[in-house]
Motif scaffolding. Sequence first.
Motif, PDB file in Angstrom:
ATOM      1  N   GLU A  18       0.813  -1.215   0.000  1.00 59.67           N
ATOM      2  CA  GLU A  18       0.000   0.000   0.000  1.00 59.67           C
ATOM      3  C   GLU A  18       0.851   1.272   0.000  1.00 59.67           C
ATOM      4  O   GLU A  18       0.460   2.297  -0.561  1.00 59.67           O
ATOM      5  CB  GLU A  18      -0.940  -0.005   1.211  1.00 59.67           C
ATOM      6  CG  GLU A  18      -2.118  -0.971   1.100  1.00 59.67           C
ATOM      7  CD  GLU A  18      -1.712  -2.444   1.108  1.00 59.67           C
ATOM      8  OE1 GLU A  18      -2.389  -3.254   0.438  1.00 59.67           O
ATOM      9  OE2 GLU A  18      -0.706  -2.779   1.771  1.00 59.67           O
ATOM     10  N   GLU A  19       2.035   1.213   0.608  1.00 56.49           N
ATOM     11  CA  GLU A  19       2.896   2.395   0.696  1.00 56.49           C
ATOM     12  C   GLU A  19       3.554   2.750  -0.636  1.00 56.49           C
ATOM     13  O   GLU A  19       4.175   3.804  -0.761  1.00 56.49           O
ATOM     14  CB  GLU A  19       3.958   2.173   1.772  1.00 56.49           C
ATOM     15  CG  GLU A  19       3.384   2.056   3.178  1.00 56.49           C
ATOM     16  CD  GLU A  19       4.454   1.809   4.221  1.00 56.49           C
ATOM     17  OE1 GLU A  19       5.549   2.390   4.093  1.00 56.49           O
ATOM     18  OE2 GLU A  19       4.199   1.037   5.163  1.00 56.49           O
ATOM     19  N   ASN A  34       1.891   3.208  -3.460  1.00 55.44           N
ATOM     20  CA  ASN A  34       0.975   4.083  -4.201  1.00 55.44           C
ATOM     21  C   ASN A  34       0.856   3.718  -5.685  1.00 55.44           C
ATOM     22  O   ASN A  34       0.893   4.582  -6.562  1.00 55.44           O
ATOM     23  CB  ASN A  34       1.408   5.549  -4.064  1.00 55.44           C
ATOM     24  CG  ASN A  34       1.344   6.017  -2.617  1.00 55.44           C
ATOM     25  OD1 ASN A  34       0.401   5.713  -1.915  1.00 55.44           O
ATOM     26  ND2 ASN A  34       2.364   6.737  -2.187  1.00 55.44           N
ATOM     27  N   LYS A  67      -1.663  -8.316  -6.804  1.00 56.85           N
ATOM     28  CA  LYS A  67      -0.961  -7.082  -6.448  1.00 56.85           C
ATOM     29  C   LYS A  67       0.392  -6.992  -7.138  1.00 56.85           C
ATOM     30  O   LYS A  67       0.772  -5.934  -7.657  1.00 56.85           O
ATOM     31  CB  LYS A  67      -0.765  -7.013  -4.929  1.00 56.85           C
ATOM     32  CG  LYS A  67      -2.027  -6.761  -4.139  1.00 56.85           C
ATOM     33  CD  LYS A  67      -1.712  -6.692  -2.655  1.00 56.85           C
ATOM     34  CE  LYS A  67      -2.955  -6.420  -1.833  1.00 56.85           C
ATOM     35  NZ  LYS A  67      -2.651  -6.355  -0.378  1.00 56.85           N
TER      36      LYS A  67
END
Length: 278
Positions: free
Chosen positions: A135-136, A138, A163
């Motif tokens: 998630e970090e 972006n 992902k």
Amino acid sequence: MTEKKIHLTTKDYLITKEEFSLEIDNNYDMLITKPQPKNLDKYYQTINYISHTDQAKTFIDKIYQTVKKYTLTKKIKLLNEYSKKGKSILDIGCGTGEFLALTKNQNWTSFGIEPNENARRKAKLKNIDVTANFEELNQQKFNVITLWHVLEHLPDLPNQIKKITNLLETKGTLIIAVPNFKSYDAKYYKEHWAAYDTPRHLWHFSQQSIINLFKEKNFKVIKTIPMKFDSYYVSLLSEKYKNGKQNYLKAIYRGWLSNYKAKRTTEYSSLIYVLKKE
């Protein structure tokens, strides 16, 4: 309800000594660790977990660190072979960051993901840009994504693969190294095979399972490369798990025999897969 078939029962030889089953998944030609603990962190909380440390205290530590240094240059050569137009890389499960430090020195724009706080701290000391999770990032895109003996650790595998592939540039390269449960050393050591490493290893792959898993995301394996040193290292640990002591000569022989048999079968102890989107 269809009864699940068990390949074998093994245990966590490193920390807890808890028993785990390896369940057969015929759809993907792989094995699944059962049960899969909800709190996996405690199974990594030991100074003996070698990918989270730079130590070289024991004989096996020294072997691991020596081979790691040798293979780092091989990894860089592989990167340059399959990514000629772009030089941004994401190493998932980057550990203490030695590999990314080398890519950075080779003028790659280098990023890492490492959930273990201690390993992440050591990577940052090497001036590596490293985060704890996807998630970090972006939704940043990369020319190359690598997972060196990491895919087998990731919970919720289908979602993780989604992902990973979404973070890759359209013509990017995905490089994955994982143990191969169909190798000779796996069959010889059975429940004592160190590369099962339950429950840290949640999934256990064959060559066909990598093809099947990534075909769903339109990725194709374009090259498979043996990791010949792995059979020796895994056999050293497996001898200890099996007999309670180090049998260096037996381990070296089993490692050699595994590689020798794999010349015909291609079933090496560990394999690197290079994948491209079709």
